[in-house]
Design a protein around this motif. Structure first.
Motif, short mmCIF file in Angstrom:
data_model
loop_
_atom_site.label_atom_id
_atom_site.label_comp_id
_atom_site.label_asym_id
_atom_site.label_seq_id
_atom_site.Cartn_x
_atom_site.Cartn_y
_atom_site.Cartn_z
N LEU A 24 36.12 -25.76 10.59
CA LEU A 24 36.36 -24.90 11.74
C LEU A 24 35.05 -24.29 12.18
O LEU A 24 34.29 -23.76 11.35
CB LEU A 24 37.36 -23.80 11.38
CG LEU A 24 38.72 -24.29 10.85
CD1 LEU A 24 39.55 -23.12 10.35
CD2 LEU A 24 39.47 -25.03 11.94
N ALA A 45 32.61 -22.01 15.30
CA ALA A 45 32.65 -20.91 16.26
C ALA A 45 32.73 -21.46 17.69
O ALA A 45 32.04 -22.43 18.02
CB ALA A 45 31.41 -20.03 16.11
N GLU A 46 33.56 -20.84 18.51
CA GLU A 46 33.69 -21.27 19.91
C GLU A 46 32.87 -20.39 20.86
O GLU A 46 32.58 -20.80 21.98
CB GLU A 46 35.16 -21.26 20.33
CG GLU A 46 36.01 -22.27 19.58
CD GLU A 46 37.42 -22.34 20.15
OE1 GLU A 46 37.58 -22.77 21.30
OE2 GLU A 46 38.36 -21.97 19.42
N LYS A 99 36.45 -13.06 11.83
CA LYS A 99 36.52 -12.41 13.14
C LYS A 99 35.11 -12.06 13.60
O LYS A 99 34.31 -11.56 12.81
CB LYS A 99 37.39 -11.16 13.07
CG LYS A 99 37.62 -10.49 14.41
CD LYS A 99 38.59 -9.32 14.28
CE LYS A 99 38.86 -8.68 15.64
NZ LYS A 99 39.82 -7.56 15.55
N ASP A 112 40.70 -14.49 21.88
CA ASP A 112 41.26 -15.31 20.81
C ASP A 112 40.18 -16.18 20.16
O ASP A 112 40.23 -16.47 18.95
CB ASP A 112 42.38 -16.19 21.35
CG ASP A 112 43.63 -15.39 21.69
OD1 ASP A 112 43.76 -14.25 21.18
OD2 ASP A 112 44.45 -15.89 22.48
N LYS A 113 39.20 -16.60 20.95
CA LYS A 113 38.13 -17.44 20.42
C LYS A 113 37.19 -16.67 19.51
O LYS A 113 36.38 -17.29 18.81
CB LYS A 113 37.34 -18.07 21.57
CG LYS A 113 38.14 -19.10 22.37
CD LYS A 113 37.33 -19.69 23.50
CE LYS A 113 38.16 -20.71 24.27
NZ LYS A 113 37.40 -21.31 25.40
N GLU A 148 38.23 -15.10 17.06
CA GLU A 148 38.91 -15.12 15.76
C GLU A 148 39.12 -16.57 15.32
O GLU A 148 39.45 -17.43 16.14
CB GLU A 148 40.26 -14.41 15.84
CG GLU A 148 40.18 -12.95 16.17
CD GLU A 148 41.55 -12.30 16.26
OE1 GLU A 148 41.61 -11.06 16.24
OE2 GLU A 148 42.55 -13.04 16.33
N ILE A 149 38.92 -16.83 14.04
CA ILE A 149 39.21 -18.14 13.47
C ILE A 149 40.39 -17.98 12.52
O ILE A 149 40.32 -17.23 11.53
CB ILE A 149 37.99 -18.71 12.72
CG1 ILE A 149 36.85 -18.96 13.69
CG2 ILE A 149 38.36 -19.99 11.98
CD1 ILE A 149 35.61 -19.54 13.04
N ARG A 150 41.48 -18.68 12.86
CA ARG A 150 42.70 -18.61 12.06
C ARG A 150 43.00 -19.99 11.45
O ARG A 150 42.61 -21.02 12.01
CB ARG A 150 43.88 -18.12 12.91
CG ARG A 150 43.71 -16.69 13.40
CD ARG A 150 44.90 -16.21 14.21
NE ARG A 150 44.74 -14.82 14.63
CZ ARG A 150 45.10 -13.77 13.89
NH1 ARG A 150 45.68 -13.96 12.70
NH2 ARG A 150 44.90 -12.53 14.33
N VAL A 157 31.84 -22.88 10.40
CA VAL A 157 32.06 -21.56 9.81
C VAL A 157 32.86 -21.66 8.52
O VAL A 157 32.46 -21.11 7.48
CB VAL A 157 32.78 -20.65 10.83
CG1 VAL A 157 33.11 -19.29 10.19
CG2 VAL A 157 31.93 -20.45 12.06
#
Length: 378
Positions: free
Chosen positions: A96, A98-99, A123, A186-187, A189-191, A215
């Protein structure tokens, strides 16, 4: 004194080398003599058999037999298998990233943690986006009120249509801006997209991260499978659904499965194609890239002639076996020419030369020659 010790050491080493060379020489000489004895024994047997056919009296004088064991040839199914190296893979082995650019203000997981789908992992700071959302929400609240009042007036045929459309457009434009800003938030945060385990965390608290940088590495225990690179010469030998025997050396576990997918694109680097196998035993604790050995049947023949591979011998003409024949009321050895097929697990398929019911010599065949009398051990 030092020179004497060096000389003694050199002498002992030289003697050891000479002893080793002498041993290897004697072993080679012994092997040669044994080979000569075997060849001469076979030659003697052949000459005696030939003379016995020409001179019956000689046959009576030299009447002797060899003790053998035999088996009757039966028709049976023959399967040839190949073994290939494979590895465990996961369709849920992802990294995953980062955006958006931001500073990590929360890192909620560590390597090895189990996570649930939707759980917040990392986050990033997004204060400017949050402030923009508040501003747009305030403007949207006002625009909504104006639109509702303008809509009521328009129903009463008060005001113009342009005023109504301008109010409506303002409200809808702010709604789209708010949706965009929330998407940007929302971007930050990485869920976790699925249940799994954290394989690696590549960011530290307070670290500034650029868009696209990795990440968190996440691995899911679900949707595990096996993949193997198979030589292109077998491209037409396997089909989806074929049975596979799997062995995992690291955990000493075996199970049976089936081929789930076959790639029809050849890898030009090593001339192989990928073959996927279902992971039927989901209870095993497996890790991606874990080594596996796969056995697949590339050839099957039903009701064919199969004999032990070691009884097939060769001469300057080709392959043969010794069968049992009856001559003048006595059992004798008979050389039978055969055409062999594939060999697997100590057995060989015989394509020509033998039929069901033939009796072949399985022990003592190295002492046999055509026509020699035999006794079958019980």
């Amino acid at each position: 004194m030092k020179n004497i010790l060096i000389l003694l050491t050199f002498t002992v080493a030289l003697a050891a080398c000479d002893s080793g060379d002498k041993t290897e020489q004697l072993k080679a000489e012994l092997a040669t003599l044994k080979q000569e004895i075997q060849e001469k024994t076979v030659k003697v047997n052949e000459l005696e058999a030939q003379i016995a056919q020409l001179d019956p009296n000689f046959s009576k004088k030299q009447d002797r037999s060899i003790l053998v064991k035999t088996n009757k040839v039966l028709q049976q199914d023959f399967v040839h298998k190949i073994q290939v190296q494979g590895q465990v893979a996961s369709r849920r082995n992802i990294t995953l990233g980062a955006e958006t650019m931001g500073r990590a203000i929360q890192v909620n997981v560590e390597t090895g943690d189990d996570v649930k789908r939707g759980q917040l992992l990392v986050k990033f700071e997004a204060e400017s986006t949050i402030n923009s959302i508040k501003e747009v929400e305030t403007a949207l609240s006002l625009a909504t009120t104006i639109f509702e009042k303008q809509a009521n007036l328009w129903k009463q045929e008060i005001g113009t249509e342009v005023q109504y459309l301008e109010a409506k457009n303002r409200k809808e434009s702010l709604e789209r801006q708010l949706a965009t800003l929330k998407s940007q938030l929302d971007k930050a945060e990485i869920r976790a997209p699925f249940n799994g385990r954290v394989n690696d965390v590549m960011v530290n608290l307070g670290e500034l991260v650029q868009p696209g940088l990795p990440v968190v590495s996440l691995v899911g225990n679900e949707q595990m499978y096996l993949k193997a690179e198979v030589s292109e010469k077998y491209i037409n030998d396997f089909q989806v659904g074929d049975e596979v025997e799997v062995y995992l050396p690291s955990i000493k576990q075996s199970f049976k499965s089936k081929v789930s997918a076959i790639s029809y694109v050849i890898n030009p680097a090593n001339r192989t194609f990928q073959l996927d196998v279902k992971m039927t035993n989901q209870s095993l604790e497996l890790k991606p890239n874990q080594f596996a050995r796969l056995q697949l049947a590339d050839y099957t023949s039903e009701k064919t002639i199969v004999v032990p591979s070691d009884i097939i011998q060769q001469d300057n003409i080709g392959d043969f076996v010794y069968a049992v024949n009856t001559k003048e009321g006595k059992k004798v050895a008979d050389k039978v020419r055969v055409e062999r097929g594939l060999t697997y697990d100590g057995n060989t398929e015989v394509l020509k030369g033998l039929k069901a019911g033939d009796e072949v010599i399985t022990e003592g065949y190295r002492d046999a020659v055509t026509g020699i009398s035999i006794q079958v051990a019980k």
